[in-house]
Motif scaffolding. Structure first.
Motif, short mmCIF file in Angstrom:
data_model
loop_
_atom_site.label_atom_id
_atom_site.label_comp_id
_atom_site.label_asym_id
_atom_site.label_seq_id
_atom_site.Cartn_x
_atom_site.Cartn_y
_atom_site.Cartn_z
N GLN A 198 12.49 -6.20 2.90
CA GLN A 198 12.96 -7.59 2.94
C GLN A 198 12.76 -8.20 4.32
O GLN A 198 13.57 -9.00 4.77
N GLY A 199 11.73 -7.80 5.05
CA GLY A 199 11.44 -8.37 6.36
C GLY A 199 12.25 -7.79 7.50
O GLY A 199 12.13 -8.24 8.63
N LYS A 200 13.10 -6.79 7.22
CA LYS A 200 13.89 -6.15 8.28
C LYS A 200 13.30 -4.78 8.59
O LYS A 200 13.09 -3.98 7.68
N LEU A 201 13.08 -4.51 9.86
CA LEU A 201 12.52 -3.24 10.27
C LEU A 201 13.49 -2.11 9.96
O LEU A 201 14.64 -2.14 10.37
N ILE A 202 13.01 -1.12 9.21
CA ILE A 202 13.85 0.02 8.84
C ILE A 202 13.47 1.25 9.66
O ILE A 202 14.33 1.93 10.21
N THR A 203 12.18 1.52 9.76
CA THR A 203 11.73 2.70 10.47
C THR A 203 10.25 2.54 10.82
O THR A 203 9.61 1.58 10.42
N THR A 204 9.73 3.48 11.59
CA THR A 204 8.29 3.55 11.83
C THR A 204 7.84 4.95 11.47
O THR A 204 8.61 5.91 11.61
N ILE A 205 6.61 5.05 10.99
CA ILE A 205 6.07 6.38 10.70
C ILE A 205 4.78 6.57 11.48
O ILE A 205 4.09 5.61 11.80
N ALA A 223 -4.77 5.57 3.26
CA ALA A 223 -4.85 5.10 1.87
C ALA A 223 -3.49 4.53 1.50
O ALA A 223 -2.47 5.22 1.64
N GLU A 224 -3.45 3.29 1.03
CA GLU A 224 -2.18 2.59 0.79
C GLU A 224 -1.28 3.35 -0.18
O GLU A 224 -0.09 3.54 0.08
N GLN A 225 -1.83 3.80 -1.31
CA GLN A 225 -0.99 4.45 -2.33
C GLN A 225 -0.39 5.76 -1.81
O GLN A 225 0.77 6.06 -2.05
N GLU A 226 -1.18 6.52 -1.08
CA GLU A 226 -0.68 7.80 -0.53
C GLU A 226 0.45 7.56 0.47
O GLU A 226 1.45 8.27 0.46
N ILE A 227 0.28 6.57 1.31
CA ILE A 227 1.30 6.30 2.33
C ILE A 227 2.58 5.77 1.67
O ILE A 227 3.67 6.12 2.08
N LEU A 228 2.43 4.95 0.63
CA LEU A 228 3.61 4.44 -0.08
C LEU A 228 4.39 5.56 -0.74
O LEU A 228 5.61 5.58 -0.70
N ASN A 229 3.68 6.50 -1.34
CA ASN A 229 4.36 7.64 -1.98
C ASN A 229 5.20 8.41 -0.96
O ASN A 229 6.32 8.81 -1.26
N SER A 230 4.68 8.61 0.25
CA SER A 230 5.45 9.33 1.26
C SER A 230 6.59 8.46 1.82
O SER A 230 7.66 8.97 2.12
N ILE A 231 6.38 7.16 1.91
CA ILE A 231 7.43 6.25 2.40
C ILE A 231 8.62 6.27 1.46
O ILE A 231 9.77 6.32 1.89
N TYR A 232 8.35 6.24 0.15
CA TYR A 232 9.43 6.20 -0.84
C TYR A 232 10.28 7.47 -0.83
O TYR A 232 11.38 7.48 -1.34
N GLN A 233 9.78 8.55 -0.24
CA GLN A 233 10.52 9.80 -0.15
C GLN A 233 11.45 9.86 1.07
O GLN A 233 12.33 10.72 1.13
N LYS A 290 14.67 5.43 0.76
CA LYS A 290 15.17 5.77 -0.58
C LYS A 290 16.55 5.16 -0.82
O LYS A 290 16.81 4.59 -1.88
N SER A 291 17.42 5.23 0.17
CA SER A 291 18.78 4.71 0.00
C SER A 291 18.80 3.19 -0.15
O SER A 291 19.67 2.64 -0.81
#
Length: 65
Positions: free
Chosen positions: A12-19, A26-36, A41-42
């Motif tokens: 929602q436009g608020k910085l949560i973390t950096t990786i 690859a966008e899909q691979e990075i999203l899968n790891s972000i969601y974990q 997740k919370s």
């Protein structure tokens, strides 16, 4: 040569973390790891992801309802 970058992750436009990832990910691979990630997740639990804005090698913003 592989370049490493710090990729900011927003919800929602608020910085949560950096990786730490490699440039040209690859966008899909990075999203899968972000969601974990616990921090992510919370915040997306019981929410619908409406849109993911990926500015390649700059930032990822997850929009939820």
């Amino acid at each position: 040569m592989i370049y490493r970058i710090k990729l900011p992750i927003q919800i929602q436009g608020k910085l949560i973390t950096t990786i730490d990832t490699e440039k040209g990910y690859a966008e899909q691979e990075i999203l899968n790891s972000i969601y974990q990630l616990d921090k992510i997740k919370s915040r997306i639990l019981d929410k619908k992801i409406i849109k993911v804005i990926n500015v390649q090698d700059k930032i990822i913003n997850i929009i939820t309802n």
